[in-house]
Design an enzyme around this catalytic site. Structure first.
Site, PDB file in Angstrom:
ATOM      1  N   SER A  82       1.126  -1.290   0.378  1.00 15.24           N
ATOM      2  CA  SER A  82       0.095   0.345   0.464  1.00 15.24           C
ATOM      3  C   SER A  82       1.243   1.125   0.393  1.00 15.24           C
ATOM      4  CB  SER A  82      -0.515  -0.154   1.093  1.00 15.24           C
ATOM      5  OG  SER A  82       0.011  -0.205   2.075  1.00 15.24           O
ATOM      6  N   GLU A 208      -3.776  -2.745  16.897  1.00 12.47           N
ATOM      7  CA  GLU A 208      -5.228  -2.721  15.537  1.00 12.47           C
ATOM      8  C   GLU A 208      -5.720  -1.547  15.840  1.00 12.47           C
ATOM      9  OE1 GLU A 208      -4.589  -6.630  13.404  1.00 12.47           O
ATOM     10  OE2 GLU A 208      -6.314  -7.190  15.280  1.00 12.47           O
ATOM     11  N   SER A 308       5.970   3.021  13.910  1.00  9.73           N
ATOM     12  CA  SER A 308       6.542   2.769  12.582  1.00  9.73           C
ATOM     13  C   SER A 308       6.526   3.938  11.828  1.00  9.73           C
ATOM     14  CB  SER A 308       5.391   1.892  12.208  1.00  9.73           C
ATOM     15  OG  SER A 308       4.476   2.092  11.940  1.00  9.73           O
TER      16      SER A 308
END
Length: 327
Positions: A82, A208, A308
């Site tokens: 992505s 998540e 990240s």
């Protein structure tokens, strides 16, 4: 008898660190008294937004590409992504003197597509909601004779990603918990491999987006679960199934998965910008979001956070973080 699935060891992470020495950036570890006061713990943020290509993905992509046989490397590399893995493979290919072809979703952020092409890669697009990127990626690599480097389900990729946690712990010393964003599971699998080897008592907690809770559901079910393709601002975590290689590693090493809403992610992005003076993309902000929103319960005394990545263009960042009452 079927061959045993490859695994990843702490020695693999150590070897990846040596391979990346002088090529990947050793990113800074940030602290904030304000953050510590808000959450009631000492927090150490591994700022992978300062990594080459703006995210941790360069670590795994280069570690995998650098171990290809010379004849295969010369033919070129393929990947599907992505955005951040796309850029990472494109830059790794350029560093190693070869070419890259990258399969990217049509709705990938414009800045990530442009950066991937800017590193010299050919970009091929697909529809993430109706097409299978894994099948398309394998077909593309086979048709062109390219080496496919997947974004997370590869032992060399996982080992490379684990060097982020290795560096963090070398700088901070023992931590009680490590918070890591989870997409396909490569970063947390590598990070957990390194962290639990160095400090067996550490709690490794994944984060998540609520819309993409495939790893949380899978860990609870004891098997890989597929969810509808997530629609979330955290595009780097918009996956529907944990990796076949990453999942058993995370089953063994990860304590729990926390979920955060898109609104909580935006709050973390604003906090990082205003208080830490750094830009985080939504996926890069999810562990900080979990901490700020109290999603991990009573926090332990010393916590590591892997931020990240920071690949987001200024228009999207401004649109996401604008306060509605200031229109």
């Amino acid at each position: 008898m079927a061959a045993a699935a490859p695994t990843v060891t702490f020695a693999d992470v150590r070897e990846a660190a040596a391979r990346l020495e002088g090529i990947a950036h050793r990113t800074p570890v940030l602290t904030s008294r304000t953050l510590n006061s808000l959450v009631g713990a000492e927090v150490f943020i591994k700022a992978e937004n300062f990594q080459r290509i703006g995210a941790f993905k360069f670590r795994g992509a280069y570690n995998a590409a650098a171990q290809l046989p010379p004849d295969q490397l010369a033919k070129g590399i393929a990947a599907y992504s992505s955005g951040n893995h796309a850029q990472a493979v494109a830059l790794a290919a350029r560093e190693l003197g070869t070419t890259a072809v990258i399969l990217m979703p049509e709705d990938a952020p414009r800045s990530k597509r442009e950066a991937t092409a800017g590193y010299g890669a050919e970009v091929v697009t697909y529809d993430r909601y109706t097409q299978d990127r894994t099948a398309l990626g394998h077909a593309l690599a086979e048709d062109r004779g390219l080496a496919l480097i997947p974004p997370y389900d590869h032992p060399h990729v996982i080992a490379g990603q684990g060097t982020a946690a290795l560096e963090l712990l070398e700088e901070t010393g023992p931590l009680d918990a490590l918070l890591v964003p989870v997409g396909g599971g490569g970063l947390i699998a590598g990070s957990a491999t390194a962290a639990t080897a160095l400090h067996p008592g550490i709690r490794v907690i994944g984060v998540e987006p609520e819309a993409g809770d495939d790893t949380k559901r899978s860990l609870e079910a004891g098997t890989r679960v597929t969810v509808p393709v997530p629609r979330t601002i955290a595009d780097g975590q918009a996956l529907d199934t944990p990796g076949a290689l990453t999942f058993p590693l995370n089953q063994r090493l990860v304590e729990a998965i926390a979920l955060v809403s898109d609104a909580e992610i935006v709050t973390a992005m604003r906090f990082a910008f205003e208080r830490l003076k750094i830009v985080l993309e939504p996926s890069g902000a999810t562990p900080l979001a979990a901490l700020l929103a109290g999603r991990i319960g009573d926090p332990p005394r010393r916590i590591g956070v892997i931020a990240s990545g920071g690949n987001i263009d200024v228009d999207r960042f401004a649109a996401l973080t604008a306060r509605p009452d200031r229109g």
